[in-house]
Design an enzyme around this catalytic site. Structure first.
Site, PDB file in Angstrom:
ATOM      1  N   ASP A 196      20.591  24.774  -9.695  1.00  0.00           N
ATOM      2  CA  ASP A 196      19.172  24.433  -9.630  1.00  0.00           C
ATOM      3  C   ASP A 196      18.629  24.903  -8.291  1.00  0.00           C
ATOM      4  OD1 ASP A 196      16.759  23.471 -10.546  1.00  0.00           O
ATOM      5  OD2 ASP A 196      17.107  21.418  -9.875  1.00  0.00           O
ATOM      6  N   HIS A 250       5.625  23.132  -4.571  1.00  0.00           N
ATOM      7  CA  HIS A 250       6.458  21.934  -4.749  1.00  0.00           C
ATOM      8  C   HIS A 250       7.159  21.565  -3.439  1.00  0.00           C
ATOM      9  CE1 HIS A 250       9.324  19.070  -6.338  1.00  0.00           C
ATOM     10  NE2 HIS A 250      10.321  19.818  -5.915  1.00  0.00           N
ATOM     11  N   GLU A 269      11.098  17.008 -13.998  1.00  0.00           N
ATOM     12  CA  GLU A 269      10.786  18.186 -13.185  1.00  0.00           C
ATOM     13  C   GLU A 269      10.549  19.337 -14.148  1.00  0.00           C
ATOM     14  OE1 GLU A 269      13.906  18.683 -10.228  1.00  0.00           O
ATOM     15  OE2 GLU A 269      12.926  17.209  -8.928  1.00  0.00           O
ATOM     16  N   GLU A 294      10.603  22.873 -15.125  1.00  0.00           N
ATOM     17  CA  GLU A 294      11.303  24.055 -14.630  1.00  0.00           C
ATOM     18  C   GLU A 294      11.497  25.063 -15.759  1.00  0.00           C
ATOM     19  OE1 GLU A 294      14.697  23.341 -12.138  1.00  0.00           O
ATOM     20  OE2 GLU A 294      14.043  21.319 -11.590  1.00  0.00           O
ATOM     21  N   GLN A 326      17.843   9.112  -5.897  1.00  0.00           N
ATOM     22  CA  GLN A 326      17.895  10.376  -5.132  1.00  0.00           C
ATOM     23  C   GLN A 326      17.660  10.136  -3.641  1.00  0.00           C
ATOM     24  OE1 GLN A 326      15.032  13.236  -6.584  1.00  0.00           O
ATOM     25  NE2 GLN A 326      15.737  14.878  -5.238  1.00  0.00           N
ATOM     26  N   TYR A 357      20.986  11.270  -1.288  1.00  0.00           N
ATOM     27  CA  TYR A 357      21.053  12.730  -1.147  1.00  0.00           C
ATOM     28  C   TYR A 357      21.465  13.227   0.235  1.00  0.00           C
ATOM     29  CZ  TYR A 357      16.717  13.715   1.451  1.00  0.00           C
ATOM     30  OH  TYR A 357      15.758  13.821   2.418  1.00  0.00           O
ATOM     31  N   LYS A 391      20.495  13.172 -10.707  1.00  0.00           N
ATOM     32  CA  LYS A 391      20.193  14.376 -11.484  1.00  0.00           C
ATOM     33  C   LYS A 391      21.144  14.614 -12.661  1.00  0.00           C
ATOM     34  CE  LYS A 391      17.065  16.145  -8.605  1.00  0.00           C
ATOM     35  NZ  LYS A 391      15.766  16.686  -8.983  1.00  0.00           N
ATOM     36  N   THR A 429      11.422  22.656  -9.586  1.00  0.00           N
ATOM     37  CA  THR A 429      10.127  22.181 -10.062  1.00  0.00           C
ATOM     38  C   THR A 429       9.045  23.209  -9.775  1.00  0.00           C
ATOM     39  OG1 THR A 429      10.859  19.976  -9.462  1.00  0.00           O
ATOM     40  CG2 THR A 429       8.508  20.256  -9.924  1.00  0.00           C
TER      41      THR A 429
HETATM   42 MN    MN Z   1      15.226  20.331 -10.155  1.00  0.00          MN
END
Ligand code: MN
Length: 424
Positions: free
Chosen positions: A133, A140, A206, A208, A247, A251, A260, A356
């Site tokens: 990803d 974004h 998100e 994408e 998150q 993270y 995720k 995103t």
């Molecule tokens: Mn993403």
């Protein structure tokens, strides 16, 4: 440009003007009729062609096309035949489906080889071996940096020099129609010093687009920007479901993990790079200039309109986001060149998601985090309620398409329903 992209082409299969699947598209997918095994299909209008049946009848005689790959439950082996073969299959299907071609149109085979999409259960089109990803939309990244760090210095120092990304979990990527439970995990409430445990309160999508690789490399090989398109088979919509509270706590310092990996939802049909050729467009100007291995020529972005609807439990829906794939700062070729510059190998059926995709307008932000600006601007819904993030019972529906003259080349949809957190 490919003959199959001619805007004047029309099919004898009826195709509604707002269908994602006109004769100019012909995307590949895997679907099954009730009681039958999943198999490779091509979408046309609201129907789908069974490729094995066409080949068995002698109508899909393409050099290099092996019969066995048309009976497999995923497209990896078909895609691995290479663009010379898969492109020729698309050209041949375009011929067979032309309004003035009677070979299939007036053939009894139609009764068995031309299926109603509504009767099919679509499946994952590929076995996803590896999944990356990226974080390639500047709008974004700027929004997130503004919200969580410094509005005057939103982008981190590396952002304009390399396409930031991470390796994610491949086996939790699922196809449209999925039901996904709200994840449970650790969160640090505002002002608290120790974490709490429970269902995520900030469930997000998100928006994408992901590309599927169609040509492998060995460990140690590099793919240049100029070679990259040869390795990209096609694109799908990608909903990277995210638990923002999980998150935020987890993270640091290694990046996304349990926020995720509980499910990401793709659209079922892979739209080939060939079919998207008419929608090439310029990207943002990259300033400062990028290092030589990331430089590119020509139009490497794609003008593809993207939308997200939230569908409420009572069926009412609202389009909460209208964005475009053209807003990518880093294009797919740069992403693949960067990922392989150290010798990282790629395999057929890998997925590379864009990150995103937000545009410059507030209505084009590609996540609830940005649309509701961290929950400070709730979004009114048609039933009188409002949303800061996604509620249990809501459906998230993503659509995307390139707008041609009188037709559109689209992806179908990525749809998922959010279920309550599971009892422990
Ligand atoms: Mn993403």
């Amino acid at each position: 440009m490919s003959k199959a992209n001619d805007p004047s082409l029309r099919s004898w299969v009826e195709v509604a003007p707002d269908s994602d699947f006109p004769i100019q598209n012909l995307p590949f997918g895997i679907g099954a009729r009730p009681g039958d095994s999943p198999r490779p299909l091509v979408a046309i209008g609201d129907k789908a062609l069974d490729l094995a049946a066409l080949q068995h009848a002698g109508l899909l005689d393409v050099p290099g096309l092996r019969a066995d790959v048309l009976h497999m439950p995923r497209l990896n082996e078909f895609i691995a035949l290479g663009k010379a073969v898969t492109g020729a299959v698309r050209e041949r299907l375009s011929e067979l489906l032309r309004h003035d071609n009677a070979e299939l149109r007036d053939n009894d085979l139609c009764n068995t080889a031309l299926l109603e999409q509504k009767n099919l259960t679509m499946q994952m089109p590929v076995r996803v071996g590896d999944y990356t990803d990226f974080y390639s939309s500047i709008d974004h990244a700027t929004n997130v940096g503004t919200m969580f760090r410094d509005p005057d210095n939103a982008l981190l120092p590396n952002w304009k020099h390399l396409p930031v990304g991470y390796h994610g979990r491949a086996s939790s990527i699922v196809v449209s129609g999925a039901e996904i439970h709200r994840p449970t995990g650790q969160q640090l409430p505002a002002g608290a010093e120790t974490p709490v445990f429970g269902p995520s309160k900030l469930f997000d999508f998100e928006l994408e687009v992901a590309f599927v690789t169609g040509k492998a490399t060995a460990l140690g090989e590099r793919v240049s920007v100029a070679q990259a398109e040869d390795h990209i088979f096609g694109l799908v919509l990608f909903n990277d479901l995210s638990a923002r509270d999980i998150q935020k706590w987890e993270y640091v310092p290694l990046g996304p993990f349990l926020a995720k990996n509980f499910g990401s939802v793709i659209s079922p049909w892979i739209v080939t790079l060939e079919a998207l050729e008419p929608f090439r467009t310029e990207g943002y100007t990259q300033d400062p200039p990028v290092l030589p291995y990331l430089r590119y020529d020509g139009k490497m972005n794609y003008d593809l309109k993207l939308e997200v609807d939230l569908v409420l439990p009572d069926g009412q829906s609202k389009t909460v986001c209208q964005s475009n794939f053209k807003y990518m700062y880093w294009n797919m070729c740069q992403q693949l060149a960067h990922q392989t510059v150290n010798g990282c190998n790629i395999n057929v059926g890998d997925l590379y998601a864009s990150g995103t995709i937000s545009g410059p307008e507030a209505s084009s932000f590609g996540s609830m985090l940005e649309l509701s600006w961290r929950g400070t601007k709730p979004i009114p819904m048609p039933d009188g309620s409002e949303r800061k993030f996604v509620n249990d019972g809501d459906q998230i529906v993503m659509r995307g398409w390139g707008a041609g003259e009188g037709y559109r080349v689209g992806f179908g949809e990525s749809r998922c329903t959010v279920l309550p957190a599971r009892e422990l």
